[in-house]
Design a protein around this motif. Structure first.
Motif, PDB file in Angstrom:
ATOM      1  N   GLY A  28      44.930  29.608  45.835  1.00  0.00           N
ATOM      2  CA  GLY A  28      44.385  28.881  44.696  1.00  0.00           C
ATOM      3  C   GLY A  28      43.086  29.641  44.041  1.00  0.00           C
ATOM      4  N   VAL A  29      42.918  30.806  44.189  1.00  0.00           N
ATOM      5  CA  VAL A  29      41.693  31.591  43.611  1.00  0.00           C
ATOM      6  C   VAL A  29      42.317  32.845  42.992  1.00  0.00           C
ATOM      7  N   SER A  30      41.543  33.463  42.010  1.00  0.00           N
ATOM      8  CA  SER A  30      41.876  34.643  41.155  1.00  0.00           C
ATOM      9  C   SER A  30      41.818  35.816  42.196  1.00  0.00           C
ATOM     10  N   GLN A  31      42.772  36.829  41.888  1.00  0.00           N
ATOM     11  CA  GLN A  31      42.563  38.043  42.633  1.00  0.00           C
ATOM     12  C   GLN A  31      41.375  38.876  42.965  1.00  0.00           C
ATOM     13  N   PRO A  32      40.584  38.687  41.629  1.00  0.00           N
ATOM     14  CA  PRO A  32      39.251  39.589  42.009  1.00  0.00           C
ATOM     15  C   PRO A  32      38.330  38.802  42.676  1.00  0.00           C
ATOM     16  N   ALA A  33      38.234  37.373  42.777  1.00  0.00           N
ATOM     17  CA  ALA A  33      37.414  36.548  43.595  1.00  0.00           C
ATOM     18  C   ALA A  33      37.965  36.824  45.023  1.00  0.00           C
ATOM     19  N   LEU A  34      39.142  36.992  45.532  1.00  0.00           N
ATOM     20  CA  LEU A  34      39.686  37.208  46.839  1.00  0.00           C
ATOM     21  C   LEU A  34      39.237  38.698  47.267  1.00  0.00           C
ATOM     22  N   SER A  35      39.411  39.408  46.134  1.00  0.00           N
ATOM     23  CA  SER A  35      39.192  40.906  46.688  1.00  0.00           C
ATOM     24  C   SER A  35      37.404  41.160  47.038  1.00  0.00           C
ATOM     25  N   ALA A  36      36.790  40.203  46.218  1.00  0.00           N
ATOM     26  CA  ALA A  36      35.384  40.588  46.674  1.00  0.00           C
ATOM     27  C   ALA A  36      35.171  39.708  47.942  1.00  0.00           C
ATOM     28  N   GLN A  37      35.688  38.657  48.020  1.00  0.00           N
ATOM     29  CA  GLN A  37      35.615  38.001  49.473  1.00  0.00           C
ATOM     30  C   GLN A  37      35.923  38.779  50.666  1.00  0.00           C
ATOM     31  N   LEU A  38      37.029  39.599  50.488  1.00  0.00           N
ATOM     32  CA  LEU A  38      37.581  40.534  51.530  1.00  0.00           C
ATOM     33  C   LEU A  38      36.494  41.522  51.758  1.00  0.00           C
ATOM     34  N   ARG A  39      36.112  42.017  50.587  1.00  0.00           N
ATOM     35  CA  ARG A  39      35.137  43.040  50.873  1.00  0.00           C
ATOM     36  C   ARG A  39      33.877  42.634  51.674  1.00  0.00           C
ATOM     37  N   ARG A  40      33.449  41.519  51.574  1.00  0.00           N
ATOM     38  CA  ARG A  40      32.337  40.805  52.377  1.00  0.00           C
ATOM     39  C   ARG A  40      32.471  40.723  53.919  1.00  0.00           C
ATOM     40  N   ILE A  41      33.902  40.021  53.871  1.00  0.00           N
ATOM     41  CA  ILE A  41      34.453  40.088  55.342  1.00  0.00           C
ATOM     42  C   ILE A  41      34.342  41.325  56.084  1.00  0.00           C
ATOM     43  N   GLU A  42      34.885  42.414  55.329  1.00  0.00           N
ATOM     44  CA  GLU A  42      35.063  43.627  56.153  1.00  0.00           C
ATOM     45  C   GLU A  42      33.745  44.086  56.442  1.00  0.00           C
ATOM     46  N   ARG A  43      32.540  43.938  55.590  1.00  0.00           N
ATOM     47  CA  ARG A  43      31.192  44.385  55.922  1.00  0.00           C
ATOM     48  C   ARG A  43      30.813  43.790  57.083  1.00  0.00           C
ATOM     49  N   VAL A  44      31.236  42.494  57.491  1.00  0.00           N
ATOM     50  CA  VAL A  44      30.567  41.493  58.485  1.00  0.00           C
ATOM     51  C   VAL A  44      31.527  42.436  59.651  1.00  0.00           C
ATOM     52  N   ALA A  45      32.827  42.572  59.646  1.00  0.00           N
ATOM     53  CA  ALA A  45      33.635  42.931  60.690  1.00  0.00           C
ATOM     54  C   ALA A  45      33.188  44.394  61.126  1.00  0.00           C
ATOM     55  N   GLY A  46      32.849  45.281  60.086  1.00  0.00           N
ATOM     56  CA  GLY A  46      32.417  46.493  60.320  1.00  0.00           C
ATOM     57  C   GLY A  46      33.483  47.336  60.139  1.00  0.00           C
ATOM     58  N   GLY A  47      34.374  47.244  59.170  1.00  0.00           N
ATOM     59  CA  GLY A  47      35.387  48.188  58.758  1.00  0.00           C
ATOM     60  C   GLY A  47      36.496  47.467  57.993  1.00  0.00           C
ATOM     61  N   GLU A  48      37.453  48.486  57.417  1.00  0.00           N
ATOM     62  CA  GLU A  48      38.551  47.987  56.614  1.00  0.00           C
ATOM     63  C   GLU A  48      39.607  46.972  57.579  1.00  0.00           C
ATOM     64  N   LEU A  49      40.002  46.059  57.044  1.00  0.00           N
ATOM     65  CA  LEU A  49      40.837  45.192  57.712  1.00  0.00           C
ATOM     66  C   LEU A  49      42.266  45.430  57.265  1.00  0.00           C
ATOM     67  N   PHE A  50      42.367  45.984  55.848  1.00  0.00           N
ATOM     68  CA  PHE A  50      43.881  46.191  55.253  1.00  0.00           C
ATOM     69  C   PHE A  50      43.836  47.675  54.783  1.00  0.00           C
ATOM     70  N   ALA A  51      44.786  48.237  54.906  1.00  0.00           N
ATOM     71  CA  ALA A  51      45.017  49.455  54.296  1.00  0.00           C
ATOM     72  C   ALA A  51      45.969  49.261  53.072  1.00  0.00           C
TER      73      ALA A  51
END
Length: 319
Positions: A28-51
C-alpha cells in the motif's frame, strides 16, 4: 537507523512479489517510497539485498540471509500476537464479509462456537478491499467468494481455507416469467433479458457472467447495478430484470430461484484470517461456524438441496 519489523516486512514482500512494483501494491505504498526504503535497509545491512533486472528482482546471497531471518522473526511475532489474543478472556472477533447468504445465520453459529466473545462484523462490497483491510489488521478474518477461475490476491501473513469449493450460480426471476415454471433453465433462453449486474466487481463475477453468456451465444444486456437486496428483489418481482443468485438465497415474494442447466457458472467460498490475530484453534472454530451457517441455508432451495445431497465431496469438513 535500526532495522524494525516494518523493514523486515518490506524485504519479505519484495522477495515474494518478485518486483518492487508488485511489492509496493501489496504494502500500500508508492514504488519510489519503497525503493527509497530499500536503499536505507541495504545501507544498514551492508550491501545489496536484491539484484535488479528488467524482469524483476532476486535476492543476493546477503539478501537470502536477511530474508531467512526476516521470515523467522516475523513468524515468531505472528505467533506471539495470536497467542496473546487467544489467551485474553474474551477477545473480540473482527470479521469482514462480502454479502454472502451465510451471513444471515453466522452470528447465531458464532455464538455457539465462541460463547461470550464480542463480535464485530462488517459488510464490504469489494473482496479486494476485504483482503487489504485484513492484511492491514482491521479485520481478524474475512469471508469472500471467487467466481469461476478468479483468485483474490492475499496479503502476507494471511492464511486461507476453502469453505465451499464449488457452488453453482442460480438465476432469480419473476414468478410470472414464462420460464419460472421450469425446473432448470438454459442460459441461452435468457438472451433477450435485461440483467442486473453484480454489485461486487472484483471477485470475477461480472467477467464470469459475461463469459458464460458469450459461450451460450449472446451478450447480456446489463442495465441495473443495485446493492440493496430488497430493492433488487422488488425489481425482479416486477419483471423488469433478472439476476444471478446464490442457490442458498432465501425466498423473496414475487420471485423464484432456478438452477441453470449444466452449471455454466460456479463460485467458491473462502475464509481467510490474519495469523497475527487468530490462533489456529479460533480460526478452526470460525470455519466450523461458517460451515454450519452455510448448511443452515441449503434447504432454502429444493433444487439446490437435491444437487448438494449428491456431492458430499463438496461439503465442509466440520469435525
Amino acid at each position: 537507523m535500526q532495522l524494525e519489523l516494518r523493514h523486515l516486512e518490506a524485504v519479505r514482500a519484495i522477495a515474494e512479489a518478485g518486483s518492487l512494483g508488485r511489492a509496493a501494491v501489496r504494502l500500500g505504498v508508492s514504488q519510489p517510497a519503497l525503493s527509497a526504503q530499500l536503499r536505507r535497509i541495504e545501507r544498514v545491512a551492508g550491501g545489496e539485498l536484491f539484484a535488479r533486472s528488467r524482469v524483476g528482482v532476486e535476492p543476493t546471497p546477503l539478501g537470502e540471509f536477511v530474508l531467512s531471518v526476516a521470515r523467522r522473526v516475523l513468524g515468531e511475532m505472528d505467533a506471539l500476537t495470536a497467542g496473546t489474543r487467544a489467551a485474553a478472556p474474551h477477545p473480540a472477533l473482527r470479521i469482514g464479509c462480502v454479502p454472502l447468504v451465510l451471513m444471515d445465520r453466522l452470528i447465531g453459529r458464532l455464538e455457539e462456537e465462541l460463547p461470550g466473545h464480542e463480535l464485530d462484523i462488517a459488510i464490504e462490497r469489494s473482496s479486494t478491499t476485504l483482503t487489504r483491510l485484513l492484511g492491514a489488521g482491521q479485520y481478524d478474518a474475512v469471508l469472500y467468494g471467487e467466481v469461476a477461475d478468479h483468485e483474490v490476491p492475499l496479503p502476507d501473513g494471511v492464511t486461507a481455507r476453502t469453505l465451499i469449493p464449488k457452488e453453482p450460480v442460480f438465476i432469480r426471476l419473476s414468478n410470472t416469467h414464462p420460464l419460472a415454471c421450469q425446473e432448470q433453465i438454459n442460459l441461452a433462453d435468457l438472451a433477450g433479458e435485461t440483467w442486473m449486474t453484480m454489485a461486487d466487481d472484483d471477485d470475477g463475477g461480472p467477467e464470469g457472467m459475461v463469459d458464460a453468456c458469450l459461450r451460450a451465444g449472446f451478450t447480456p444486456r446489463l442495465r441495473y447495478r443495485i446493492a440493496d437486496r430488497k430493492m433488487c428483489y422488488d425489481l425482479i418481482a416486477s419483471g423488469r430484470a433478472i439476476s444471478l443468485s446464490q442457490p442458498t438465497s432465501p425466498p423473496a415474494e414475487g420471485t423464484v430461484v432456478r438452477p441453470l442447466a449444466g452449471d455454466p457458472l460456479t463460485e467458491r467460498i473462502r475464509l481467510a484470517w490474519n495469523r497475527s490475530a487468530l490462533s489456529e484453534r479460533r480460526a478452526g472454530l470460525l470455519y466450523r461456524a461458517a460451515g454450519r451457517a452455510y448448511l443452515d441455508n441449503v434447504p432454502n432451495n429444493a433444487f439446490y438441496q437435491a444437487w448438494w445431497a449428491t456431492r458430499p465431496e463438496l461439503h465442509p469438513v466440520l469435525d
